[in-house]
Enzyme design. Structure first.
Site, PDB file in Angstrom:
ATOM      1  N   ASN A 218      62.882  37.873 -38.653  1.00  0.00           N
ATOM      2  CA  ASN A 218      62.638  36.840 -39.579  1.00  0.00           C
ATOM      3  C   ASN A 218      63.791  36.038 -38.822  1.00  0.00           C
ATOM      4  O   ASN A 218      64.256  35.735 -37.488  1.00  0.00           O
ATOM      5  CB  ASN A 218      63.459  37.921 -40.439  1.00  0.00           C
ATOM      6  CG  ASN A 218      64.826  38.590 -39.648  1.00  0.00           C
ATOM      7  OD1 ASN A 218      65.933  37.694 -39.557  1.00  0.00           O
ATOM      8  ND2 ASN A 218      64.891  40.169 -40.092  1.00  0.00           N
ATOM      9  N   ASP A 287      61.674  45.556 -43.059  1.00  0.00           N
ATOM     10  CA  ASP A 287      61.707  46.150 -44.627  1.00  0.00           C
ATOM     11  C   ASP A 287      60.126  47.172 -43.889  1.00  0.00           C
ATOM     12  O   ASP A 287      59.920  48.474 -43.859  1.00  0.00           O
ATOM     13  CB  ASP A 287      61.053  45.654 -46.283  1.00  0.00           C
ATOM     14  CG  ASP A 287      62.423  45.594 -46.515  1.00  0.00           C
ATOM     15  OD1 ASP A 287      63.100  46.089 -46.655  1.00  0.00           O
ATOM     16  OD2 ASP A 287      62.094  44.533 -46.708  1.00  0.00           O
ATOM     17  N   LYS A 297      48.745  44.463 -24.114  1.00  0.00           N
ATOM     18  CA  LYS A 297      48.711  43.095 -25.446  1.00  0.00           C
ATOM     19  C   LYS A 297      47.137  42.881 -25.878  1.00  0.00           C
ATOM     20  O   LYS A 297      46.336  43.246 -25.061  1.00  0.00           O
ATOM     21  CB  LYS A 297      48.653  41.599 -24.528  1.00  0.00           C
ATOM     22  CG  LYS A 297      48.615  40.370 -25.344  1.00  0.00           C
ATOM     23  CD  LYS A 297      48.681  39.592 -23.929  1.00  0.00           C
ATOM     24  CE  LYS A 297      48.451  38.185 -24.746  1.00  0.00           C
ATOM     25  NZ  LYS A 297      48.157  36.697 -24.086  1.00  0.00           N
ATOM     26  N   PRO A 316      62.888  52.716 -42.631  1.00  0.00           N
ATOM     27  CA  PRO A 316      64.300  53.450 -43.625  1.00  0.00           C
ATOM     28  C   PRO A 316      65.219  52.527 -44.194  1.00  0.00           C
ATOM     29  O   PRO A 316      64.988  51.234 -43.507  1.00  0.00           O
ATOM     30  CB  PRO A 316      65.070  54.519 -42.360  1.00  0.00           C
ATOM     31  CG  PRO A 316      64.494  53.873 -40.926  1.00  0.00           C
ATOM     32  CD  PRO A 316      63.185  53.299 -41.281  1.00  0.00           C
ATOM     33  N   ASP A 317      65.537  52.984 -45.131  1.00  0.00           N
ATOM     34  CA  ASP A 317      66.394  51.757 -46.055  1.00  0.00           C
ATOM     35  C   ASP A 317      67.852  52.363 -45.241  1.00  0.00           C
ATOM     36  O   ASP A 317      68.128  53.192 -46.390  1.00  0.00           O
ATOM     37  CB  ASP A 317      66.428  51.738 -47.068  1.00  0.00           C
ATOM     38  CG  ASP A 317      66.942  51.186 -48.085  1.00  0.00           C
ATOM     39  OD1 ASP A 317      68.431  50.187 -48.098  1.00  0.00           O
ATOM     40  OD2 ASP A 317      66.565  50.371 -48.890  1.00  0.00           O
ATOM     41  N   ILE A 318      68.585  51.828 -44.767  1.00  0.00           N
ATOM     42  CA  ILE A 318      69.244  51.647 -44.271  1.00  0.00           C
ATOM     43  C   ILE A 318      71.205  51.701 -44.619  1.00  0.00           C
ATOM     44  O   ILE A 318      71.582  53.151 -44.737  1.00  0.00           O
ATOM     45  CB  ILE A 318      69.673  50.770 -42.790  1.00  0.00           C
ATOM     46  CG1 ILE A 318      68.514  51.322 -41.574  1.00  0.00           C
ATOM     47  CG2 ILE A 318      71.489  51.427 -41.910  1.00  0.00           C
ATOM     48  CD1 ILE A 318      68.705  49.503 -40.956  1.00  0.00           C
ATOM     49  N   PHE A 334      73.909  42.455 -48.907  1.00  0.00           N
ATOM     50  CA  PHE A 334      73.884  41.175 -48.720  1.00  0.00           C
ATOM     51  C   PHE A 334      72.265  41.751 -49.431  1.00  0.00           C
ATOM     52  O   PHE A 334      71.704  42.279 -49.342  1.00  0.00           O
ATOM     53  CB  PHE A 334      74.004  40.842 -47.356  1.00  0.00           C
ATOM     54  CG  PHE A 334      75.101  40.320 -47.333  1.00  0.00           C
ATOM     55  CD1 PHE A 334      76.409  40.468 -47.014  1.00  0.00           C
ATOM     56  CD2 PHE A 334      75.052  38.597 -46.908  1.00  0.00           C
ATOM     57  CE1 PHE A 334      77.925  40.140 -46.714  1.00  0.00           C
ATOM     58  CE2 PHE A 334      76.833  38.476 -46.873  1.00  0.00           C
ATOM     59  CZ  PHE A 334      77.599  38.971 -45.987  1.00  0.00           C
ATOM     60  N   LYS A 348      69.328  44.653 -57.357  1.00  0.00           N
ATOM     61  CA  LYS A 348      69.495  45.730 -55.744  1.00  0.00           C
ATOM     62  C   LYS A 348      70.749  46.211 -56.150  1.00  0.00           C
ATOM     63  O   LYS A 348      70.697  47.674 -54.892  1.00  0.00           O
ATOM     64  CB  LYS A 348      69.674  44.854 -55.073  1.00  0.00           C
ATOM     65  CG  LYS A 348      69.175  44.805 -53.656  1.00  0.00           C
ATOM     66  CD  LYS A 348      68.402  43.409 -52.406  1.00  0.00           C
ATOM     67  CE  LYS A 348      67.191  43.169 -52.808  1.00  0.00           C
ATOM     68  NZ  LYS A 348      66.901  41.940 -51.368  1.00  0.00           N
ATOM     69  N   LYS A 352      70.359  50.634 -55.354  1.00  0.00           N
ATOM     70  CA  LYS A 352      70.808  50.876 -53.376  1.00  0.00           C
ATOM     71  C   LYS A 352      72.161  52.118 -53.824  1.00  0.00           C
ATOM     72  O   LYS A 352      72.649  52.490 -52.877  1.00  0.00           O
ATOM     73  CB  LYS A 352      71.365  49.925 -52.246  1.00  0.00           C
ATOM     74  CG  LYS A 352      69.157  49.296 -52.089  1.00  0.00           C
ATOM     75  CD  LYS A 352      69.311  48.264 -51.134  1.00  0.00           C
ATOM     76  CE  LYS A 352      68.216  47.634 -51.375  1.00  0.00           C
ATOM     77  NZ  LYS A 352      67.623  47.528 -49.849  1.00  0.00           N
TER      78      LYS A 352
HETATM   79  O1  PMT Z   1      71.992  35.740 -39.814  1.00  0.00           O
HETATM   80  P1  PMT Z   1      72.117  34.400 -40.892  1.00  0.00           P
HETATM   81  O2  PMT Z   1      71.393  33.746 -39.598  1.00  0.00           O
HETATM   82  O3  PMT Z   1      73.987  34.015 -40.257  1.00  0.00           O
HETATM   83  O4  PMT Z   1      71.778  33.990 -42.032  1.00  0.00           O
HETATM   84  C1  PMT Z   1      72.407  35.200 -42.950  1.00  0.00           C
HETATM   85  C2  PMT Z   1      71.641  36.346 -43.927  1.00  0.00           C
HETATM   86  C3  PMT Z   1      71.529  35.264 -44.733  1.00  0.00           C
HETATM   87  C4  PMT Z   1      71.117  36.982 -42.833  1.00  0.00           C
HETATM   88  C5  PMT Z   1      72.582  36.820 -44.875  1.00  0.00           C
HETATM   89  O5  PMT Z   1      73.779  35.863 -45.597  1.00  0.00           O
HETATM   90  C6  PMT Z   1      71.964  37.741 -45.331  1.00  0.00           C
HETATM   91  O6  PMT Z   1      71.603  37.227 -46.969  1.00  0.00           O
HETATM   92  N1  PMT Z   1      71.597  39.084 -45.033  1.00  0.00           N
HETATM   93  C7  PMT Z   1      70.925  40.314 -46.162  1.00  0.00           C
HETATM   94  C8  PMT Z   1      69.209  40.147 -45.175  1.00  0.00           C
HETATM   95  C9  PMT Z   1      68.323  40.946 -45.893  1.00  0.00           C
HETATM   96  O7  PMT Z   1      67.646  41.083 -45.049  1.00  0.00           O
HETATM   97  O8  PMT Z   1      68.407  41.227 -47.342  1.00  0.00           O
HETATM   98  P2  PMT Z   1      67.809  41.735 -48.261  1.00  0.00           P
HETATM   99  O9  PMT Z   1      67.564  41.895 -49.693  1.00  0.00           O
HETATM  100  O10 PMT Z   1      66.222  42.709 -47.196  1.00  0.00           O
HETATM  101  O11 PMT Z   1      68.284  43.843 -47.798  1.00  0.00           O
HETATM  102  C10 PMT Z   1      69.368  43.821 -49.124  1.00  0.00           C
HETATM  103  C11 PMT Z   1      70.500  44.668 -48.419  1.00  0.00           C
HETATM  104  O12 PMT Z   1      69.383  45.836 -47.465  1.00  0.00           O
HETATM  105  C12 PMT Z   1      70.998  44.075 -47.342  1.00  0.00           C
HETATM  106  O13 PMT Z   1      71.797  44.445 -47.029  1.00  0.00           O
HETATM  107  C13 PMT Z   1      70.109  44.704 -45.729  1.00  0.00           C
HETATM  108  O14 PMT Z   1      70.744  44.178 -44.542  1.00  0.00           O
HETATM  109  C14 PMT Z   1      70.024  45.874 -46.207  1.00  0.00           C
HETATM  110  N2  PMT Z   1      68.373  47.080 -45.830  1.00  0.00           N
HETATM  111  C15 PMT Z   1      67.540  45.834 -45.910  1.00  0.00           C
HETATM  112  C16 PMT Z   1      66.038  46.283 -45.187  1.00  0.00           C
HETATM  113  C17 PMT Z   1      66.552  47.666 -45.047  1.00  0.00           C
HETATM  114  N3  PMT Z   1      65.271  48.266 -44.490  1.00  0.00           N
HETATM  115  N4  PMT Z   1      67.701  48.603 -44.662  1.00  0.00           N
HETATM  116  C18 PMT Z   1      68.399  47.631 -45.368  1.00  0.00           C
HETATM  117  O15 PMT Z   1      69.830  48.407 -45.124  1.00  0.00           O
END
Ligand code: PMT
Length: 413
Positions: A218, A287, A297, A316-318, A334, A348, A352
């Site tokens: 991403n 995810d 390749k 895994p959802d860390i 975040f 969310k 979580k």
């Molecule tokens: O890195 P930059 O360019 O500075 O941009 C910042 C940002 C946009 C990446 C940041 O501000 C941000 O929004 N980070 C969260 C991005 C995200 O993946 O959001 P989410 O809604 O998919 O995930 C929610 C939370 O679960 C996050 O804390 C994420 O770290 C966590 N997560 C998600 C999926 C996963 N498999 N494991 C996780 O721990």
């Protein structure tokens, strides 16, 4: 010594001096910083030598003065990248129109401009020049773009100028520069709101291999997480940063662990948990990952199956696993949302089990992913706080302060 300047005790201040007449005031500034308990390293541009001597600055700072990117002896003692990471704050005083232009364009043609690019520390700039120059649209444009990049502009003052003119362009006086640096400092006397606390921050993207040359990822640059890690460090925390691929360098005092995939990140996070008090998940974790990453390749011409289908499995959802471990006092996530931003983030946070979540609307491409600005809402159990559009470094400072205040009781348990 004014009370506020005690905030500077123990701080590492890198003072950059460019070639303007106000440079004659810098030995006083260095002296005051040292009296306030700061360690000061001075870097001069070639033109600064026309206005003040390196000998005076070395005498008052107690450190050799640097002025050359190619000085092998100085590099051997402390390499310029090391110096960039040593700094808690960078102040450029006086900052001439030429210095400001170089910084605004990311020109790394001398030691000082290189250090500003290479350092994660906040940069403050004290412009000093003739009033006509200062008011020129080119200078104003450069100052505006530096401000948008997160630099703090201090002054200038207005009044009589060395050239005989009168107007804005006088460098802010050393005492006022000292106060401005002290305000910028979160660590105070070394005991900030997160002192005695270990904060683990994840940042950046993850990469999930499809084959040896392709991956799913991403747009995350890691900047927001880097800023959060840096603010936590300045608030007194020991910081562990778990960074995905392509994330820029962090301060030397931040313990950094680099990872590539979500699975790597999961493992490094769980290794860090026994010593973690506060976990902040800023990383954009994939995810899903390809179910069967190919060892070779994948070829384009596959007549038996012209439509390519990629099977994915869940990662895994860390952050949810951090909550479930019960090892951490405060867990903050975040959320990157493109629609129904606040409701999705509230849901969310609850799903979580997070103490708080910080949501940004990433459908607005001027903020969020891969931008130096952001605009977020902090959602916690008892309320929501908006932080309008501003540099990610500023957002991080305010978030860390809010989190320190909101969860003070939990953190100090
Ligand atoms: O890195 P930059 O360019 O500075 O941009 C910042 C940002 C946009 C990446 C940041 O501000 C941000 O929004 N980070 C969260 C991005 C995200 O993946 O959001 P989410 O809604 O998919 O995930 C929610 C939370 O679960 C996050 O804390 C994420 O770290 C966590 N997560 C998600 C999926 C996963 N498999 N494991 C996780 O721990």
């Amino acid at each position: 010594m004014p009370e506020m300047t005690s905030n500077l005790s123990g701080q590492h201040i890198l003072l950059g001096i460019s070639g303007g007449i106000a440079a004659y005031k810098t030995p006083i500034l260095v002296r005051r910083l040292v009296e306030a308990g700061a360690s000061v390293q001075v870097v001069m541009t070639a033109n600064a030598h026309q206005f003040v001597t390196a000998t005076s600055l070395q005498a008052v700072s107690g450190n050799p003065v640097r002025d050359d990117l190619w000085d092998a002896g100085a590099e051997a003692a402390m390499g310029h990248i090391e110096l960039a990471r040593w700094a808690d704050q960078i102040l450029i005083a006086p900052a001439t129109a030429s210095m400001i232009a170089r910084l605004a364009t990311g020109d790394a043609s001398d030691l000082l401009s290189t250090l500003c690019l290479a350092s994660p520390a906040p940069v403050s700039i004290a412009p000093a020049m003739n009033q006509q120059m200062y008011q020129h649209p080119a200078v104003q444009r450069n100052l505006a773009s530096l401000q948008a990049d997160g630099c703090r502009i201090i002054g200038p003052d207005s009044g009589d100028q060395a050239c005989g003119d009168r107007g804005p362009g006088r460098m802010t006086e050393p005492e006022d520069l000292l106060t401005a640096l002290a305000e910028q400092s979160l660590t105070g006397d070394g005991r900030g709101p997160l002192t005695d606390c270990t904060v683990t921050v994840t940042t950046g993207p993850t990469r999930e291999a499809i084959d040896p040359v392709r991956y799913i990822s991403n747009h995350s640059s890691g900047l927001q997480g880097l800023a959060v890690a840096e603010s936590a460090r300045r608030a007194g925390a020991k910081v562990i940063l778990i960074a995905g691929p392509g994330v820029a360098g962090a301060h030397a005092e931040i313990e950094r662990r680099d990872v590539t995939t979500a699975q790597d990140m999961y493992e490094q996070v769980h290794n860090a948990l026994p010593s973690t008090d506060v976990f902040i998940g800023v990383a954009a974790v994939a995810d899903y990952r390809p179910a069967n990453a190919q060892g070779q390749k994948i070829k384009r011409h596959r007549q038996e199956e012209p439509d390519m289908r990629l099977a994915l499995v869940e990662n895994p959802d860390i952050i949810a696993s951090v909550v479930q471990s019960g090892q951490v006092k405060v867990v903050v996530g975040f959320a990157a949302e493109t629609n129904d931003t606040l409701n999705n983030a509230r849901e969310k946070r609850a799903r979580k089990g997070l103490d708080a979540i910080v949501v940004n609307d990433v459908s607005d491409h001027s903020i969020g992913f891969n931008s130096s600005n952001n605009a977020v809402t902090l959602i916690h159990e008892n309320g929501e706080i908006d932080f309008g559009i501003q540099p990610k470094t500023e957002i991080a400072e305010q978030l860390i302060y809010q989190l320190g205040a909101l969860f003070k009781n939990k953190i100090t348990l």
